[in-house]
Design a protein around this motif. Structure first.
Motif, PDB file in Angstrom:
ATOM      1  N   LEU A   1      -2.838   5.574   6.900  1.00 21.00           N
ATOM      2  CA  LEU A   1      -3.486   6.583   6.053  1.00 21.00           C
ATOM      3  C   LEU A   1      -3.765   7.850   6.845  1.00 21.00           C
ATOM      4  CD1 LEU A   1      -6.008   4.243   4.199  1.00 21.00           C
ATOM      5  CD2 LEU A   1      -4.069   5.436   3.137  1.00 21.00           C
TER       6      LEU A   1
ATOM      7  N   LEU B   1      -9.253   9.822   6.262  1.00 20.77           N
ATOM      8  CA  LEU B   1      -9.549   8.561   5.582  1.00 20.77           C
ATOM      9  C   LEU B   1      -9.717   7.424   6.585  1.00 20.77           C
ATOM     10  CD1 LEU B   1      -7.254   8.506   2.411  1.00 20.77           C
ATOM     11  CD2 LEU B   1      -9.746   8.556   2.490  1.00 20.77           C
ATOM     12  N   GLN B   2      -8.944   7.477   7.672  1.00 16.18           N
ATOM     13  CA  GLN B   2      -9.067   6.438   8.699  1.00 16.18           C
ATOM     14  C   GLN B   2     -10.496   6.348   9.218  1.00 16.18           C
ATOM     15  OE1 GLN B   2      -6.243   6.502  11.924  1.00 16.18           O
ATOM     16  NE2 GLN B   2      -4.533   7.081  10.578  1.00 16.18           N
TER      17      GLN B   2
ATOM     18  N   GLU C   1      -3.256   6.776  -2.707  1.00 15.93           N
ATOM     19  CA  GLU C   1      -4.306   6.650  -1.695  1.00 15.93           C
ATOM     20  C   GLU C   1      -5.561   6.014  -2.286  1.00 15.93           C
ATOM     21  OE1 GLU C   1      -5.139  10.327   0.225  1.00 15.93           O
ATOM     22  OE2 GLU C   1      -3.257  10.353   1.358  1.00 15.93           O
TER      23      GLU C   1
ATOM     24  N   ILE D   1      -4.987   0.873   7.342  1.00 15.31           N
ATOM     25  CA  ILE D   1      -5.825   2.035   7.665  1.00 15.31           C
ATOM     26  C   ILE D   1      -5.069   3.013   8.563  1.00 15.31           C
ATOM     27  CG2 ILE D   1      -7.896   2.786   8.913  1.00 15.31           C
ATOM     28  CD1 ILE D   1      -9.301   0.280   7.911  1.00 15.31           C
TER      29      ILE D   1
ATOM     30  N   SER E   1       0.823  -1.214   0.000  1.00 11.26           N
ATOM     31  CA  SER E   1       0.000   0.000   0.000  1.00 11.26           C
ATOM     32  C   SER E   1       0.857   1.264   0.000  1.00 11.26           C
ATOM     33  CB  SER E   1      -0.930   0.005   1.216  1.00 11.26           C
ATOM     34  OG  SER E   1      -0.183   0.130   2.423  1.00 11.26           O
ATOM     35  N   GLN E   2       2.028   1.187   0.617  1.00  6.20           N
ATOM     36  CA  GLN E   2       2.892   2.368   0.693  1.00  6.20           C
ATOM     37  C   GLN E   2       3.506   2.715  -0.656  1.00  6.20           C
ATOM     38  OE1 GLN E   2       5.521   1.072   3.796  1.00  6.20           O
ATOM     39  NE2 GLN E   2       4.188   1.819   5.459  1.00  6.20           N
TER      40      GLN E   2
ATOM     41  N   THR F   1      -5.041   2.382  -2.521  1.00 10.99           N
ATOM     42  CA  THR F   1      -5.012   1.784  -1.178  1.00 10.99           C
ATOM     43  C   THR F   1      -6.411   1.663  -0.594  1.00 10.99           C
ATOM     44  OG1 THR F   1      -2.805   2.698  -0.792  1.00 10.99           O
ATOM     45  CG2 THR F   1      -4.061   1.998   1.149  1.00 10.99           C
ATOM     46  N   VAL F   2      -7.221   2.729  -0.767  1.00 11.59           N
ATOM     47  CA  VAL F   2      -8.616   2.678  -0.295  1.00 11.59           C
ATOM     48  C   VAL F   2      -9.367   1.561  -1.009  1.00 11.59           C
ATOM     49  CG1 VAL F   2     -10.827   3.906  -0.291  1.00 11.59           C
ATOM     50  CG2 VAL F   2      -8.728   5.092   0.398  1.00 11.59           C
TER      51      VAL F   2
END
Length: 553
Positions: free
Chosen positions: A539, A543-544, A498, A536, A493-494, A501-502
């Protein structure tokens, strides 16, 4: 199954189900992984939907007098079916006590309050022992005795267990214990018996269960075994004794899902014979409809007896002579007399043409024009005949017969077994039979190819194929889930945006939800949830908050 007194190594506690002690002892899993306690009647619901008492009223006729527990829901249509199916047909003349079972269509697709743990038990069962999603079974103990104090001159009443489980052996045993006492002691006794059932452990596959019921403990083995009585098996040899010269032909008719009627003198013989027929293709599930006891009052009567269409794929057990005329257009009819075990080889009924079934007093026999695809196995016939002559116990005869059917069915299924995700190709399959057909495991000769071609058009093949395809798809999804758990998803994800990742988190949350119903290794779903949490937390806070709420229950 055996009956033992409490204190003999398996007595149940007198603690009431649903108490805080039991809630801590047996936590259940809720959607999302939270633990929740067992509630009163949850254990009861794992076995039974409800218990009904059906009596006879001079003005109303048959009527449901009691439903226990009181909160159990039945539609008016379901109550009507239970009323009529819980009494033997008036032509049966059943005096004394009679036990039998029936099966009827569920009126609505209501959701039952099954915990996911109970669904897990059901998922692990062999397919022919799973709960029935669209039908109810009714297990009946009917008593009819003379009683001069009643206007009609007879006491007529049935105690009926309504369940979605095909466990005829265990429920008939339960009824044999509680029904006679209920007829003497009435409501308080029934409530006490239901409370005992509400303390039973769930029907866990492969475990020996100790089931307390009114002062005794039943020891029930739910592990499928040829040599041991189980929760579901009927007395196979007793049921097939009048027609055992034709067992192979009957196996073919059941395998192919052919319309079949069993005309019997009583609901007991009717229901036992139908259940024996359905079980003869085990471990293959019989996917068509079957009614162990069917009457002219059944809500599907018109659907199944109309002459304007081809008879449906169903096995009907009937006792009313009216059906001899109504169903004489059906292609296969078995007419049996009283089933009795004696020390002599019974006079075997012959296969007769359907045109001979004209009168109500037709002799016992198999009425069909069907020509078997396979040659008759004389060896099993001789083995069973020898057993009768040597007074071999009926249980041993049933084991021999069950093993014969099992080996025959397995020989038939083995060539079909390699699962395919692509559409089934009949001609490709037929080409494989020459080298990998049933001749590798069965001594029987005959037109196996013709039998397979007929089978591939049946409901049993359709049901088998859909089930195997679903099992394989779930297995692949489970393997994918386990593979995801072994990846460094946070690292992945990194290296992505974003938005990506979401999208990953949302897809993983769906996977977690699906994982509750997949055959994954223990801890897989929890491990995947940890991956989600770590992603999560990496982020931004806005977003969290959104992602934590999304998909939560």
């Amino acid at each position: 199954m055996s009956l033992r007194k409490p204190g003999d190594g398996g007595g149940g506690s007198a603690r009431r189900a649903g108490s805080p002690e039991e809630a801590r002892e047996l936590p259940e899993c809720a959607p999302g992984g939270r633990l929740m306690p067992l509630l009163p009647w949850d254990r009861f619901s794992a076995w039974l939907h409800c218990v009904c008492v059906v009596g006879f009223d001079l003005e109303l006729g048959q009527a449901v007098e009691v439903i226990h527990p009181q909160h159990a829901k039945l539609t008016d249509k379901e109550k009507t079916n239970i009323c009529y199916l819980s009494f033997p047909d008036s032509n049966s003349g059943c005096l004394g006590d009679t036990q039998f079972c029936f099966r009827f269509r569920q009126s609505s697709s209501r959701k039952l309050s099954w915990h996911c743990l109970l669904d897990q038990f059901d998922r692990d069962l062999p397919i022919y022992l799973k709960k029935d999603p669209a039908y109810y079974y009714g297990y009946v103990y009917f008593r009819q005795v003379q009683d001069k104090t009643l206007k009609r001159g007879y006491f007529q009443k049935s105690l009926v267990l309504i369940s979605k489980l095909p466990y005829s052996h265990i429920f008939h045993t339960v009824l044999g214990k509680i029904a006679p006492e209920y007829f003497e002691k009435n409501e308080p006794f029934l409530e006490a018996a239901c409370s005992d059932i509400d303390r039973w452990p769930p029907p866990v596959p492969g475990k020996t269960l100790h089931l307390p019921i009114m002062g005794i403990v039943m020891k029930a083995d739910t592990q499928v075994s040829i040599a041991l009585p189980t929760v579901h098996e009927v007395d196979l040899f007793r049921c097939f004794l009048p027609v055992f010269f034709h067992i192979q032909m009957l196996w073919e008719l059941v395998l192919l899902g052919e319309p079949l009627v069993v005309m019997a003198p009583s609901p007991s013989e009717s229901s036992e014979t139908v259940l024996a027929l359905v079980s003869c293709i085990s471990p293959l599930k019989y996917y068509s409809d079957f009614r162990p006891y069917f009457t002219i009052h059944d809500s599907e009567f018109k659907e199944y007896t109309t002459r304007t269409q081809t008879p449906p794929s169903v096995i009907l057990g009937v006792t009313n002579p009216f059906f001899a005329k109504t169903l004489q257009h059906w292609p296969h009819i078995i007419r049996i007399g009283d089933i009795k075990l004696s020390g002599e080889v019974p006079k075997q009924v012959k296969v007769k043409k359907l045109k001979n079934l004209k009168t109500l007093d037709s002799k016992p026999g198999v009425y069909t024009s069907y020509k078997s695809y396979l040659n008759r196995d004389e060896e099993i016939i001789k083995q069973l005949q020898k057993g009768v002559q040597q007074k071999r116990p009926g249980e041993a005869q049933s084991i021999i017969l069950r093993r014969y059917f099992l080996e025959l069915t397995q020989s038939f299924i083995i060539p079909l077994s390699p699962p395919q995700l692509k559409p089934f190709n009949q001609e490709e399959f037929m080409k494989t039979l020459e080298k990998a057909g049933p001749q590798l495991t069965s001594r029987l000769k005959g037109d196996w190819i013709g039998l397979y071609r007929h089978f591939l058009k049946s409901y049993n093949f359709d049901g088998w194929f859909r089930t195997r395809r679903k099992e394989m798809t779930q297995k692949l999804e489970a393997l994918h889930l386990e593979a995801l758990c072994n990846e460094d998803l946070l690292f992945w994800s990194q290296k992505h945006t974003e938005v990506e990742t979401v999208d990953l988190v949302l897809k993983l949350k769906d996977k977690v939800a699906d994982g509750e119903n997949l055959p994954v290794k223990p801890g897989t779903v929890e491990k995947l949830q940890m991956h989600i949490d770590s992603i999560i937390l990496a982020l931004p806070e806005d977003l969290q908050g959104i992602l934590i709420k999304t998909g939560s229950t």
